[in-house]
Design a protein around this motif. Structure first.
Motif, PDB file in Angstrom:
ATOM      1  N   ASP A  49       0.837  -1.206   0.000  1.00  0.00           N
ATOM      2  CA  ASP A  49       0.000   0.000   0.000  1.00  0.00           C
ATOM      3  C   ASP A  49       0.867   1.249   0.000  1.00  0.00           C
ATOM      4  N   MET A  50       0.556   2.159  -0.933  1.00  0.00           N
ATOM      5  CA  MET A  50       1.242   3.449  -0.899  1.00  0.00           C
ATOM      6  C   MET A  50       0.633   4.272   0.240  1.00  0.00           C
ATOM      7  N   PRO A  51       1.483   4.999   1.016  1.00  0.00           N
ATOM      8  CA  PRO A  51       0.882   5.870   2.024  1.00  0.00           C
ATOM      9  C   PRO A  51       0.062   6.964   1.335  1.00  0.00           C
ATOM     10  N   THR A  52      -1.034   7.368   1.973  1.00  0.00           N
ATOM     11  CA  THR A  52      -1.896   8.377   1.361  1.00  0.00           C
ATOM     12  C   THR A  52      -1.784   9.677   2.157  1.00  0.00           C
ATOM     13  N   ASN A  53      -2.374  10.704   1.624  1.00  0.00           N
ATOM     14  CA  ASN A  53      -2.224  12.025   2.239  1.00  0.00           C
ATOM     15  C   ASN A  53      -3.561  12.770   2.213  1.00  0.00           C
ATOM     16  N   ILE A  70       1.631  12.318  -1.684  1.00  0.00           N
ATOM     17  CA  ILE A  70       2.600  12.967  -0.794  1.00  0.00           C
ATOM     18  C   ILE A  70       3.489  13.851  -1.655  1.00  0.00           C
ATOM     19  N   PRO A  71       3.571  15.161  -1.342  1.00  0.00           N
ATOM     20  CA  PRO A  71       4.334  16.070  -2.206  1.00  0.00           C
ATOM     21  C   PRO A  71       5.840  15.846  -2.061  1.00  0.00           C
ATOM     22  N   GLN A  72       6.582  16.286  -3.050  1.00  0.00           N
ATOM     23  CA  GLN A  72       8.040  16.167  -3.014  1.00  0.00           C
ATOM     24  C   GLN A  72       8.659  17.557  -2.854  1.00  0.00           C
ATOM     25  N   THR A  77       3.372  15.610   9.702  1.00  0.00           N
ATOM     26  CA  THR A  77       2.694  16.467  10.678  1.00  0.00           C
ATOM     27  C   THR A  77       2.471  15.728  11.996  1.00  0.00           C
ATOM     28  N   LEU A  78       2.847  16.381  13.103  1.00  0.00           N
ATOM     29  CA  LEU A  78       2.591  15.832  14.441  1.00  0.00           C
ATOM     30  C   LEU A  78       1.440  16.579  15.113  1.00  0.00           C
ATOM     31  N   TRP A  79       1.458  17.905  14.991  1.00  0.00           N
ATOM     32  CA  TRP A  79       0.432  18.760  15.610  1.00  0.00           C
ATOM     33  C   TRP A  79       0.024  19.853  14.639  1.00  0.00           C
ATOM     34  N   LEU A  80      -1.262  20.199  14.628  1.00  0.00           N
ATOM     35  CA  LEU A  80      -1.747  21.374  13.893  1.00  0.00           C
ATOM     36  C   LEU A  80      -2.433  22.309  14.876  1.00  0.00           C
ATOM     37  N   SER A  81      -2.332  23.597  14.587  1.00  0.00           N
ATOM     38  CA  SER A  81      -2.967  24.611  15.404  1.00  0.00           C
ATOM     39  C   SER A  81      -4.082  25.246  14.580  1.00  0.00           C
ATOM     40  N   VAL A  82      -5.275  25.398  15.165  1.00  0.00           N
ATOM     41  CA  VAL A  82      -6.325  26.176  14.488  1.00  0.00           C
ATOM     42  C   VAL A  82      -6.531  27.447  15.299  1.00  0.00           C
ATOM     43  N   ASP A  83      -6.490  28.580  14.624  1.00  0.00           N
ATOM     44  CA  ASP A  83      -6.467  29.872  15.306  1.00  0.00           C
ATOM     45  C   ASP A  83      -7.502  30.817  14.713  1.00  0.00           C
ATOM     46  N   PHE A 142       1.198  14.787   5.507  1.00  0.00           N
ATOM     47  CA  PHE A 142       2.534  15.095   4.967  1.00  0.00           C
ATOM     48  C   PHE A 142       2.458  16.409   4.205  1.00  0.00           C
ATOM     49  N   SER A 143       3.358  17.333   4.530  1.00  0.00           N
ATOM     50  CA  SER A 143       3.348  18.653   3.899  1.00  0.00           C
ATOM     51  C   SER A 143       4.733  19.009   3.405  1.00  0.00           C
ATOM     52  N   VAL A 144       4.777  19.855   2.383  1.00  0.00           N
ATOM     53  CA  VAL A 144       6.036  20.490   1.998  1.00  0.00           C
ATOM     54  C   VAL A 144       5.969  21.936   2.493  1.00  0.00           C
ATOM     55  N   ILE A 145       6.992  22.350   3.242  1.00  0.00           N
ATOM     56  CA  ILE A 145       7.029  23.719   3.761  1.00  0.00           C
ATOM     57  C   ILE A 145       8.332  24.394   3.330  1.00  0.00           C
TER      58      ILE A 145
END
Length: 336
Positions: A2-6, A31-33, A43-49, A104-107
């Motif tokens: 299975d390919m990991p999904t995003n 998953i972006p490159q 991603t471990l944690w997201l903040s909503v503000d 998974f994000s590219v930053i």
């Protein structure tokens, strides 16, 4: 294999009133490159503000808006998987305001800061050692500049910014008074060192209740909400009072309409009040000082914080809407 999904949250429509989960769609994306100067992060944690409410509106705002079909982004903490920057290596834990609402994000590496917190949980980089803590610190100490003993009224007092602002006020010898949306939240505010508080949801007369809670009047108002609470503060403001406009979350359900209420120009004239808008970015040169103070207070046991944690990428818009409605208790985070 299975390919990991995003699974990624995309803005599907602009909300006309209070946002609802239907304004977003969950799409499975690859998953972006990372390109040169970028990092692939898990991603471990997201903040909503609250500031994100302005970004999902076609109206002009201080933070760049999202277009329909865009991936939602915001503050987050994650682990570097692939680095295309000499500054970071795989395994580093970083924070950035460019995390997608996805696993998974590219930053941009330029937006990333290493999270090197040893004596507190890493997610505190998104609360009291991050944007909310620094907002409380600079809005209160640099913009409002209270004197010892002055009464500081703080709205959304148990929220991410308010809970820290109240404790800094207590540490510095000011007289903090809370405005919050439930008796349970006010009880927590008193534990933090707020002298007293007003429940704006059950109050029949906010102006009178603020007057009772602030018998010497209001010297400083840290305004995290706008709306009727702002009016009640203005009508109790002392001569040379300071109002710091930090947030307007009370307008979340009518964001694109003019903010119509009582006009306080006469009141501003009589009190010679100073009303100043606050954006944290203006204090970037002094972040280190603020973080050092906040960390030191935390180590001395002078700062407590409460977090409201939702689990899993599928909960992100729910957590965001909950926070806009004031249903969260403490700093709203999402753990992936």
């Amino acid at each position: 294999m299975d390919m990991p999904t995003n699974p990624s949250w995309i803005l599907r429509s602009y909300p006309s009133a209070m946002p609802s989960v239907e304004n977003w769609a969950l799409e499975d994306r690859p998953i972006p490159q990372p390109a040169d100067g970028e990092l692939l992060v898990k991603t471990l944690w997201l903040s909503v503000d609250p500031y994100m409410r302005g970004r999902i509106s076609p109206a002009k705002n201080y933070a760049t808006g999202f277009k329909i079909g865009d991936l939602m982004c915001g503050g987050g903490i994650g682990e570097v998987i692939t680095s295309e920057s000499p500054e970071f290596k795989p395994g580093d834990v970083v924070m950035s305001d460019h995390f997608g609402w996805q696993p998974f994000s590219v930053i941009p590496a330029a937006s990333a800061k290493s999270v090197t917190i040893t004596d507190a949980p890493i997610q505190s980089a998104l609360s009291y050692l991050g944007m909310p803590g620094l907002t409380a610190y600079f809005a209160l100490l640099k913009t409002a500049t209270p004197k010892v003993g002055e009464t500081v009224l703080i709205s959304a007092a148990s929220g991410a910014v308010g809970q820290i602002a109240g404790q800094i006020a207590r540490i510095k010898g000011f007289d903090p008074v809370a405005v919050a949306g439930s008796d349970e939240k006010l009880e927590w505010c008193r534990e933090l060192g707020y002298r007293t508080g007003v429940n704006h949801r059950s109050s029949a007369d906010l102006v009178a209740d603020v007057a009772t809670a602030c018998p010497e009047g209001v010297d400083v108002f840290i305004d995290n909400t706008a709306g009727p609470i702002h009016d009640a503060a203005m009508l109790n403001l002392n001569t040379f009072g300071r109002v710091v406009v930090v947030g307007t979350i009370a307008l979340a359900d009518r964001f694109d309409q003019p903010d119509i209420g009582v006009r306080h120009l006469r009141r501003t004239l009589i009190t010679r009040a100073r009303i100043e808008g606050f954006l944290l970015d203006d204090h970037e040169g002094e972040y280190e000082i603020g973080i050092a103070d906040l960390q030191s207070w935390y180590k001395q046991g002078l700062l407590q914080t409460r977090e409201d944690v939702a689990e899993g990428v599928e909960t992100v818009p729910h957590a965001f809407v909950r926070m806009l409605k004031g249903e969260n208790f403490g700093k709203q985070l999402v753990k992936l």
